[in-house]
Design a protein around this motif. Structure first.
Motif, PDB file in Angstrom:
ATOM      1  N   LYS A  14       6.777  -2.769   6.500  1.00  0.00           N
ATOM      2  CA  LYS A  14       6.786  -1.900   7.676  1.00  0.00           C
ATOM      3  C   LYS A  14       5.490  -1.103   7.813  1.00  0.00           C
ATOM      4  CE  LYS A  14      11.804  -1.349   7.865  1.00  0.00           C
ATOM      5  NZ  LYS A  14      12.947  -0.426   7.617  1.00  0.00           N
ATOM      6  N   SER A  15       4.789  -0.905   6.699  1.00  0.00           N
ATOM      7  CA  SER A  15       3.511  -0.178   6.723  1.00  0.00           C
ATOM      8  C   SER A  15       2.329  -1.128   6.637  1.00  0.00           C
ATOM      9  CB  SER A  15       3.457   0.811   5.548  1.00  0.00           C
ATOM     10  OG  SER A  15       4.457   1.801   5.680  1.00  0.00           O
ATOM     11  N   ASN A  16       2.590  -2.439   6.880  1.00  0.00           N
ATOM     12  CA  ASN A  16       1.542  -3.465   6.806  1.00  0.00           C
ATOM     13  C   ASN A  16       0.896  -3.509   5.423  1.00  0.00           C
ATOM     14  OD1 ASN A  16       1.757  -4.320   9.580  1.00  0.00           O
ATOM     15  ND2 ASN A  16       0.654  -2.456  10.179  1.00  0.00           N
TER      16      ASN A  16
ATOM     17  N   GLY B  23      -0.697   1.631  -1.934  1.00  0.00           N
ATOM     18  CA  GLY B  23      -0.228   2.394  -0.794  1.00  0.00           C
ATOM     19  C   GLY B  23      -1.347   2.693   0.176  1.00  0.00           C
ATOM     20  N   PRO B  24      -1.079   3.463   1.224  1.00  0.00           N
ATOM     21  CA  PRO B  24      -2.117   3.868   2.177  1.00  0.00           C
ATOM     22  C   PRO B  24      -3.287   4.523   1.450  1.00  0.00           C
ATOM     23  CG  PRO B  24       0.042   4.428   3.036  1.00  0.00           C
ATOM     24  CD  PRO B  24       0.256   3.966   1.614  1.00  0.00           C
TER      25      PRO B  24
ATOM     26  N   VAL C  80      14.587  -5.540  -4.581  1.00  0.00           N
ATOM     27  CA  VAL C  80      13.252  -6.031  -4.241  1.00  0.00           C
ATOM     28  C   VAL C  80      13.120  -6.218  -2.743  1.00  0.00           C
ATOM     29  CG1 VAL C  80      13.763  -8.502  -4.516  1.00  0.00           C
ATOM     30  CG2 VAL C  80      11.431  -7.652  -4.887  1.00  0.00           C
ATOM     31  N   ALA C  81      14.212  -6.589  -2.062  1.00  0.00           N
ATOM     32  CA  ALA C  81      14.173  -6.750  -0.608  1.00  0.00           C
ATOM     33  C   ALA C  81      13.935  -5.409   0.079  1.00  0.00           C
ATOM     34  CB  ALA C  81      15.473  -7.371  -0.109  1.00  0.00           C
ATOM     35  N   LEU C  82      14.579  -4.342  -0.423  1.00  0.00           N
ATOM     36  CA  LEU C  82      14.408  -3.009   0.158  1.00  0.00           C
ATOM     37  C   LEU C  82      12.987  -2.491  -0.063  1.00  0.00           C
ATOM     38  CD1 LEU C  82      17.796  -1.359  -0.891  1.00  0.00           C
ATOM     39  CD2 LEU C  82      17.066  -1.915   1.444  1.00  0.00           C
ATOM     40  N   VAL C  83      12.476  -2.677  -1.271  1.00  0.00           N
ATOM     41  CA  VAL C  83      11.124  -2.198  -1.585  1.00  0.00           C
ATOM     42  C   VAL C  83      10.090  -2.994  -0.788  1.00  0.00           C
ATOM     43  CG1 VAL C  83       9.397  -1.949  -3.401  1.00  0.00           C
ATOM     44  CG2 VAL C  83      11.780  -1.379  -3.878  1.00  0.00           C
ATOM     45  N   ARG C  84      10.241  -4.320  -0.753  1.00  0.00           N
ATOM     46  CA  ARG C  84       9.284  -5.161  -0.018  1.00  0.00           C
ATOM     47  C   ARG C  84       9.305  -4.835   1.479  1.00  0.00           C
ATOM     48  NH1 ARG C  84      10.687  -9.921  -1.733  1.00  0.00           N
ATOM     49  NH2 ARG C  84       8.980 -10.194  -3.207  1.00  0.00           N
TER      50      ARG C  84
ATOM     51  N   LEU D 100       9.804   5.519   0.084  1.00  0.00           N
ATOM     52  CA  LEU D 100      10.153   4.807  -1.148  1.00  0.00           C
ATOM     53  C   LEU D 100      11.218   5.557  -1.927  1.00  0.00           C
ATOM     54  CD1 LEU D 100       6.795   3.506  -2.714  1.00  0.00           C
ATOM     55  CD2 LEU D 100       8.770   2.122  -2.014  1.00  0.00           C
ATOM     56  N   ARG D 101      11.045   6.857  -2.044  1.00  0.00           N
ATOM     57  CA  ARG D 101      11.980   7.658  -2.835  1.00  0.00           C
ATOM     58  C   ARG D 101      13.366   7.762  -2.197  1.00  0.00           C
ATOM     59  NH1 ARG D 101       7.240  11.927  -4.388  1.00  0.00           N
ATOM     60  NH2 ARG D 101       6.631  10.955  -6.354  1.00  0.00           N
TER      61      ARG D 101
END
Length: 283
Positions: free
Chosen positions: A142-144, A114-115, A133-137, A268-269
């Motif tokens: 989106k946050s690079n 993460g950041p 997996v598509a949602l998590v990826r 994420l949550r």
């Protein structure tokens, strides 16, 4: 520090023998006439949307737990009820997941950074792995950031059994002192470490909670003994990941990165299929 502690909580750590290593505020102008009611309606819609997200998340967890025959099912149902999910909604979820033709569920683990270079383990329960997996990826993208291959973050953590209990204090009787409660926990074979979690003063609570760590294989045995032999109320029992103390990351010196990290974890949550997010960031 254990993950999942409420902001403002006070923690008392008690190590046992071989311890496990380890608002944005907005001001709404006072409009007159219909604008006032538009604001109220908008706020209600936001609140209803947030409430529906919570309900949908619990419904998904309950349904997948049934499909997996997950031993944590009752704990998930109990937590959903405490989160004000209507009993009818819970019953419908159970019925749907138990019915003929219900799709299979699975638990999947994803890893990433993460950041701020914080190691992450994301646990999901899902009946559609491709969707999850598509949602998590997408959230990482989106946050690079990127999801990593299995094992890339795992070495920052220890796998542990994680049990949350309270000790009932009968109304009208002499309260049990803290030392006695500590002694009861220590007596249980398999308990390796525990922490007392005090609820913030502005939150109602039935009493202090105790988070207990044990070997993963001992989780159910320890939980059962705490409840049946020592009078504790078990509110959660599962297997999770505890960050190794020498591998924790401190973001307190950089407010921008810390805020970015918090926003990323919150996002994420909010994904319905995500059940737990573990990080090695110091709390």
């Amino acid at each position: 520090m254990l993950k999942g502690l409420a902001f403002g909580s006070t923690v008392t750590r008690v190590a046992i023998a071989h311890s496990v290593v380890r608002p944005l505020t907005t001001t709404v102008p006072r409009w007159s006439g219909h604008n006032k009611w538009s604001t109220i309606k908008h706020d209600k819609m936001k609140n209803d949307s947030a409430k529906n997200k919570v309900i949908n998340k619990y419904v998904n967890q309950i349904m997948v737990a049934i499909k997996l025959k997950d031993t944590r099912l009752q704990a998930i149902i109990d937590t959903a009820m405490k989160g004000n999910v209507p009993k009818k909604v819970i019953d419908n979820a159970i019925k749907k997941a138990s019915g003929a033709g219900a799709t299979e569920g699975a638990i999947n683990i994803y890893e990433g950074m993460g950041p701020g270079g914080v190691a992450l383990i994301i646990e999901t329960q899902t009946d559609n792995k491709n969707r999850t997996v598509a949602l998590v990826r997408s959230h990482f993208t989106k946050s690079n950031l990127n999801l990593l291959s299995m094992g890339s973050s795992m070495h920052y953590f220890d796998k542990v059994g994680h049990i949350v209990v309270t000790y009932p204090q009968p109304e009208g009787s002499e309260p049990v002192d803290e030392g006695t409660i500590f002694d009861k926990i220590i007596e249980v074979e398999g308990v390796e470490d525990f922490e007392k979690i005090e609820a913030p003063e502005d939150e109602s609570a039935t009493g202090p909670e105790y988070i207990i760590l044990t070997e993963p294989s001992m989780t159910n045995k320890v939980a059962k003994e705490l409840q049946d032999s020592y009078g504790f109320e078990v509110t959660e029992a599962n297997i999770g990941y505890q960050p190794k103390s020498e591998m924790q990351v401190d973001l307190s010196q950089n407010e921008d990165i810390r805020n970015a990290f918090n926003r990323f974890i919150d996002g994420l949550r909010e994904i319905d299929d995500v059940t737990e997010v573990y990080s090695n960031e110091t709390q």
